[in-house]
Design a protein around this motif. Structure first.
Motif, PDB file in Angstrom:
ATOM      1  N   VAL A   4     -53.940  93.821 -45.963  1.00  9.21           N
ATOM      2  CA  VAL A   4     -54.339  95.216 -45.281  1.00  9.21           C
ATOM      3  C   VAL A   4     -54.192  96.753 -46.148  1.00  9.21           C
ATOM      4  O   VAL A   4     -53.215  96.273 -46.607  1.00  9.21           O
ATOM      5  CB  VAL A   4     -53.699  95.542 -44.184  1.00  9.21           C
ATOM      6  N   THR A   5     -55.147  97.024 -46.437  1.00 12.29           N
ATOM      7  CA  THR A   5     -55.619  98.419 -47.592  1.00 12.29           C
ATOM      8  C   THR A   5     -55.471  99.164 -46.478  1.00 12.29           C
ATOM      9  O   THR A   5     -56.372  99.426 -45.682  1.00 12.29           O
ATOM     10  CB  THR A   5     -56.801  98.401 -48.121  1.00 12.29           C
ATOM     11  N   PHE A   6     -54.660 100.446 -46.393  1.00 14.84           N
ATOM     12  CA  PHE A   6     -54.745 102.001 -46.210  1.00 14.84           C
ATOM     13  C   PHE A   6     -55.669 102.726 -46.568  1.00 14.84           C
ATOM     14  O   PHE A   6     -55.232 103.122 -47.649  1.00 14.84           O
ATOM     15  CB  PHE A   6     -53.523 102.088 -45.412  1.00 14.84           C
ATOM     16  N   LEU A   7     -56.717 102.811 -46.446  1.00 20.12           N
ATOM     17  CA  LEU A   7     -57.225 104.808 -47.119  1.00 20.12           C
ATOM     18  C   LEU A   7     -57.040 105.268 -46.488  1.00 20.12           C
ATOM     19  O   LEU A   7     -56.899 106.085 -45.509  1.00 20.12           O
ATOM     20  CB  LEU A   7     -58.751 103.661 -46.969  1.00 20.12           C
ATOM     21  N   ASN A   8     -56.887 106.693 -47.417  1.00 24.11           N
ATOM     22  CA  ASN A   8     -57.024 108.239 -46.814  1.00 24.11           C
ATOM     23  C   ASN A   8     -57.653 109.037 -47.762  1.00 24.11           C
ATOM     24  O   ASN A   8     -58.661 108.299 -49.348  1.00 24.11           O
ATOM     25  CB  ASN A   8     -55.783 108.396 -47.925  1.00 24.11           C
ATOM     26  N   TYR A  40     -46.285  91.644 -44.207  1.00 25.86           N
ATOM     27  CA  TYR A  40     -47.500  91.320 -44.290  1.00 25.86           C
ATOM     28  C   TYR A  40     -48.158  92.178 -46.027  1.00 25.86           C
ATOM     29  O   TYR A  40     -46.908  93.249 -46.336  1.00 25.86           O
ATOM     30  CB  TYR A  40     -48.176  92.418 -42.777  1.00 25.86           C
ATOM     31  N   ASP A  41     -49.013  91.436 -46.718  1.00 22.43           N
ATOM     32  CA  ASP A  41     -49.241  91.790 -47.436  1.00 22.43           C
ATOM     33  C   ASP A  41     -50.231  93.475 -46.927  1.00 22.43           C
ATOM     34  O   ASP A  41     -51.264  93.388 -47.230  1.00 22.43           O
ATOM     35  CB  ASP A  41     -49.680  90.782 -48.703  1.00 22.43           C
ATOM     36  N   VAL A  42     -49.262  94.077 -47.755  1.00 23.38           N
ATOM     37  CA  VAL A  42     -49.897  95.466 -47.737  1.00 23.38           C
ATOM     38  C   VAL A  42     -49.928  96.555 -49.294  1.00 23.38           C
ATOM     39  O   VAL A  42     -48.958  96.402 -49.890  1.00 23.38           O
ATOM     40  CB  VAL A  42     -48.963  96.281 -46.600  1.00 23.38           C
ATOM     41  N   ASP A  43     -51.020  97.496 -49.230  1.00 19.41           N
ATOM     42  CA  ASP A  43     -51.111  98.405 -49.949  1.00 19.41           C
ATOM     43  C   ASP A  43     -51.586  99.812 -49.575  1.00 19.41           C
ATOM     44  O   ASP A  43     -52.389  99.432 -48.891  1.00 19.41           O
ATOM     45  CB  ASP A  43     -52.475  98.117 -51.299  1.00 19.41           C
ATOM     46  N   VAL A  44     -52.517 100.472 -50.388  1.00 21.51           N
ATOM     47  CA  VAL A  44     -52.787 102.088 -50.061  1.00 21.51           C
ATOM     48  C   VAL A  44     -53.519 102.598 -51.568  1.00 21.51           C
ATOM     49  O   VAL A  44     -53.492 102.248 -52.273  1.00 21.51           O
ATOM     50  CB  VAL A  44     -51.471 103.007 -49.810  1.00 21.51           C
ATOM     51  N   LEU A  45     -54.870 102.763 -50.813  1.00 17.93           N
ATOM     52  CA  LEU A  45     -55.287 103.701 -51.899  1.00 17.93           C
ATOM     53  C   LEU A  45     -55.790 105.155 -51.727  1.00 17.93           C
ATOM     54  O   LEU A  45     -56.489 105.234 -50.401  1.00 17.93           O
ATOM     55  CB  LEU A  45     -56.837 102.804 -50.935  1.00 17.93           C
ATOM     56  N   ASP A  46     -54.613 106.087 -51.827  1.00 19.32           N
ATOM     57  CA  ASP A  46     -55.337 107.043 -51.696  1.00 19.32           C
ATOM     58  C   ASP A  46     -56.421 108.075 -52.516  1.00 19.32           C
ATOM     59  O   ASP A  46     -56.041 108.578 -53.478  1.00 19.32           O
ATOM     60  CB  ASP A  46     -53.756 108.059 -51.867  1.00 19.32           C
ATOM     61  N   ALA A  47     -57.396 108.116 -52.090  1.00 19.68           N
ATOM     62  CA  ALA A  47     -58.675 107.989 -52.334  1.00 19.68           C
ATOM     63  C   ALA A  47     -58.792 109.733 -52.515  1.00 19.68           C
ATOM     64  O   ALA A  47     -59.715 110.495 -53.703  1.00 19.68           O
ATOM     65  CB  ALA A  47     -60.161 107.661 -51.463  1.00 19.68           C
ATOM     66  N   SER A  48     -58.213 110.448 -51.592  1.00 23.87           N
ATOM     67  CA  SER A  48     -57.994 111.740 -51.730  1.00 23.87           C
ATOM     68  C   SER A  48     -57.194 112.797 -53.550  1.00 23.87           C
ATOM     69  O   SER A  48     -57.729 113.044 -54.020  1.00 23.87           O
ATOM     70  CB  SER A  48     -57.258 112.569 -50.997  1.00 23.87           C
ATOM     71  N   ALA A  49     -55.948 111.451 -53.380  1.00 26.10           N
ATOM     72  CA  ALA A  49     -54.916 111.911 -54.508  1.00 26.10           C
ATOM     73  C   ALA A  49     -55.891 111.632 -55.588  1.00 26.10           C
ATOM     74  O   ALA A  49     -55.745 112.272 -56.495  1.00 26.10           O
ATOM     75  CB  ALA A  49     -54.090 111.293 -54.457  1.00 26.10           C
ATOM     76  N   LEU A  50     -56.439 110.576 -55.203  1.00 27.20           N
ATOM     77  CA  LEU A  50     -56.942 109.608 -56.914  1.00 27.20           C
ATOM     78  C   LEU A  50     -58.314 110.485 -57.245  1.00 27.20           C
ATOM     79  O   LEU A  50     -59.072 110.107 -58.183  1.00 27.20           O
ATOM     80  CB  LEU A  50     -56.830 108.732 -56.808  1.00 27.20           C
ATOM     81  N   GLU A  60     -62.927  99.580 -55.371  1.00 26.80           N
ATOM     82  CA  GLU A  60     -61.044  99.410 -55.622  1.00 26.80           C
ATOM     83  C   GLU A  60     -60.763  98.116 -54.538  1.00 26.80           C
ATOM     84  O   GLU A  60     -60.149  97.517 -53.998  1.00 26.80           O
ATOM     85  CB  GLU A  60     -60.064 100.869 -55.004  1.00 26.80           C
ATOM     86  N   ILE A  61     -61.943  98.434 -53.088  1.00 25.41           N
ATOM     87  CA  ILE A  61     -61.509  97.430 -52.384  1.00 25.41           C
ATOM     88  C   ILE A  61     -62.134  95.853 -52.534  1.00 25.41           C
ATOM     89  O   ILE A  61     -61.310  95.072 -52.516  1.00 25.41           O
ATOM     90  CB  ILE A  61     -62.963  97.670 -51.367  1.00 25.41           C
ATOM     91  N   LEU A  62     -62.914  95.928 -53.521  1.00 29.98           N
ATOM     92  CA  LEU A  62     -63.356  94.792 -53.793  1.00 29.98           C
ATOM     93  C   LEU A  62     -62.363  93.999 -55.016  1.00 29.98           C
ATOM     94  O   LEU A  62     -62.432  92.596 -55.005  1.00 29.98           O
ATOM     95  CB  LEU A  62     -64.882  94.681 -54.715  1.00 29.98           C
ATOM     96  N   LYS A  63     -62.081  94.484 -55.076  1.00 28.23           N
ATOM     97  CA  LYS A  63     -60.870  93.648 -56.187  1.00 28.23           C
ATOM     98  C   LYS A  63     -59.579  94.148 -55.382  1.00 28.23           C
ATOM     99  O   LYS A  63     -58.971  92.979 -55.570  1.00 28.23           O
ATOM    100  CB  LYS A  63     -59.737  95.539 -57.277  1.00 28.23           C
ATOM    101  N   ARG A  64     -59.427  94.746 -54.675  1.00 28.64           N
ATOM    102  CA  ARG A  64     -57.918  94.214 -53.556  1.00 28.64           C
ATOM    103  C   ARG A  64     -57.961  93.130 -52.813  1.00 28.64           C
ATOM    104  O   ARG A  64     -57.092  92.426 -51.846  1.00 28.64           O
ATOM    105  CB  ARG A  64     -57.456  95.511 -52.599  1.00 28.64           C
ATOM    106  N   ASN A  65     -59.312  93.398 -52.414  1.00 29.06           N
ATOM    107  CA  ASN A  65     -59.837  92.025 -51.248  1.00 29.06           C
ATOM    108  C   ASN A  65     -59.427  92.020 -50.092  1.00 29.06           C
ATOM    109  O   ASN A  65     -58.449  90.742 -49.563  1.00 29.06           O
ATOM    110  CB  ASN A  65     -59.467  90.588 -51.755  1.00 29.06           C
ATOM    111  N   PRO A  66     -58.917  93.154 -49.259  1.00 29.31           N
ATOM    112  CA  PRO A  66     -58.406  93.114 -48.745  1.00 29.31           C
ATOM    113  C   PRO A  66     -58.885  92.482 -47.140  1.00 29.31           C
ATOM    114  O   PRO A  66     -59.837  92.415 -47.306  1.00 29.31           O
ATOM    115  CB  PRO A  66     -57.582  94.325 -48.057  1.00 29.31           C
ATOM    116  N   ASP A  67     -57.901  91.902 -46.062  1.00 34.73           N
ATOM    117  CA  ASP A  67     -59.093  90.942 -44.955  1.00 34.73           C
ATOM    118  C   ASP A  67     -59.259  92.307 -43.632  1.00 34.73           C
ATOM    119  O   ASP A  67     -60.153  92.445 -43.523  1.00 34.73           O
ATOM    120  CB  ASP A  67     -58.581  90.311 -43.981  1.00 34.73           C
TER     121      ASP A  67
END
Length: 470
Positions: A4-8, A40-50, A60-67
């Motif tokens: 799971v990838t969390f996107l801000n 669960y395998d989890v990561d966070v993509l904070d597009a606001s901060a970055l 980034e989503i392609l690289k991280r390949n979340p379900d």
């Protein structure tokens, strides 16, 4: 095991970002922690901060390949959240896209009309999202998960599962998974700092007409123990090297006994950090303020709202102008910075009451001031009333960011309200005496923040996406 990838999503219209504040998302932090705790395998993509573009989000989503990608959205960011969802579906169509947060909770039907959104999580998301992931992984039926909204693929009918009860014991939640966040990217007043956000309560019994917190979290106040809060702080200080904490409670000082116990525990454990919080004027006294100052409190965000007592009553604020004056006087006496926040442009406001409020805020002598234009958010009594009376003149959700006139008042057009707001900011921040005082206290970096604020205020409008409207 699913990933799971969390996107801000990118946030250009946040009232905090325009003040030079970029902080990690508590909601994402808690949901990520619950999933991690359950393996669960989890990561966070904070597009606001970055400060990522949509193309960079896609990469980034392609690289991280979340379900599954879980996107959090507020009302002014729903457009960029949906555009982010579109990008994800374009580059990885089989990804399950989930939206949650204040806006999707109350506007789930319109959100689900966007083909890029598969499911909406309504209300507090920690256990709803966990059960959603578990159900998807097991090939189960999402109808059995409380707190969801989605369209049935077989007959295209809207499915609204039963509401999930709010979490009663907040101490049972794991601490937010801030190790997944780009902590070096967060800042206060445009100063890069090791800042953490913490919340000690959920729910609000105060029932201000314009606040959506109680609609999402309920009217009953639920509080973490002060020991649990200090345990989190102690861990953060050790592992994340933070030096500043922003407490994001609606009213941190609502329970004075908790605040006293908390401050005493900070001193007992010898925890060294600076912190700020939000408060109501009717919860502050000199003894409490001094206790907070001695425990490291340097800033309090206070809702002034209006200098007109009738307007305060219409907002259901339940405070008095005299209590506001006293609270700022006491904060200044003990040496705590204050941020005065007021609302101008309520439907019953007049030029006279607005100018009275602007002058009143300046007279309070706060360190910073925020002049927000009245903004009705879905889920609030204020929104329901203005929507029913057809008073909302700006339909673009991205403009619901406190910086654009959404309504018109008895004798103020939207153009006039915008002009009044600009003049209020200029009148407050460009006083020579004020600049000298604040620069001596906060340094010359403050000038960058002030002129950044004024630049955005003076511009004709904030950036937005007009594709997503009421």
């Amino acid at each position: 095991m699913m990933k799971v990838t969390f996107l801000n999503p990118p946030q250009t219209n946040s009232k905090y970002k325009f003040l030079g504040v970029v902080a990690p998302s508590l909601g994402i932090g808690y949901m990520a922690a619950v999933l991690e705790k359950n393996g669960y395998d989890v990561d966070v993509l904070d597009a606001s901060a970055l400060e990522l573009t949509y193309d960079e989000i896609g990469e980034e989503i392609l690289k991280r390949n979340p379900d599954i990608v879980s996107i959090s959205a507020l009302t002014p960011t729903i457009g960029v959240a949906l555009d982010s969802a579109d990008k994800i579906k374009q580059i990885k169509p089989d990804t399950l896209v989930v939206l949650g947060g204040y806006h999707p909770t109350f506007e789930f039907q319109s959100v689900l009309e966007e083909p890029s959104v598969d499911v909406v999580v309504r209300g507090e998301g920690e256990y709803t999202l966990l059960e959603l992931v578990q159900t998807v992984e097991a090939g189960g039926d999402l109808r059995n998960v409380n707190g969801l909204a989605f369209y049935d693929e077989t007959d295209d009918s809207l499915v609204l599962t039963p509401d999930r009860p709010v979490i009663q014991d907040l101490d049972e939640l794991p601490f937010p998974a801030f190790h997944l966040f780009p902590m070096e990217k967060y800042r206060i007043l445009n100063i890069t700092t090791n800042v953490a956000t913490i919340i000690t309560t959920r729910g609000c019994p105060m029932q201000c007409s314009f606040c959506s917190s109680a609609a999402l979290h309920g009217e009953k106040l639920r509080r973490r123990s002060y020991q649990n809060v200090c345990d989190e702080i102690e861990l953060r200080l050790k592992e994340e090297n933070i030096d500043t904490i922003a407490f994001m409670d609606d009213t941190f000082t609502l329970n004075k006994r908790f605040v006293r116990d908390f401050c005493q525990e900070i001193k007992r454990r010898n925890l060294k950090f600076w912190w700020g919080c939000t408060s109501r004027v009717d919860t502050l006294d000199e003894e409490l303020l001094q206790t907070m100052k001695d425990a490291g409190c340097i800033t309090i965000f206070i809702g002034v709202e209006s200098a007109d007592q009738q307007m305060l009553e219409k907002m259901n604020k339940n405070i008095t102008v005299s209590k506001t004056e006293k609270a700022f006087r006491l904060a200044r006496k003990v040496g705590i910075r204050t941020i005065a926040s007021c609302v101008i442009g309520m439907p019953e406001d007049t030029k006279s009451t607005i100018n009275k409020t602007i002058d009143f805020v300046k007279g309070l002598n706060p360190n910073y001031a925020l002049y927000s234009l009245a903004t009705p958010y879905p889920g609030t009594r204020f929104y329901n009333e203005t929507f029913k009376k057809n008073l909302i003149v700006i339909k673009d959700w991205s403009k619901h960011a406190l910086l654009n006139p959404i309504l018109e008042t008895i004798d103020c057009s939207s153009k006039e309200l915008r002009s009044i707001q600009k003049k209020a900011f200029i009148k407050f921040y460009l006083r020579p005496g004020y600049l000298v005082r604040q620069v001596s206290q906060d340094g010359f970096v403050l000038l960058k923040t002030i002129f950044g604020v004024l630049k955005q205020i003076i511009s004709k409008q904030t950036n937005g996406n007009t594709d997503y409207n009421i």
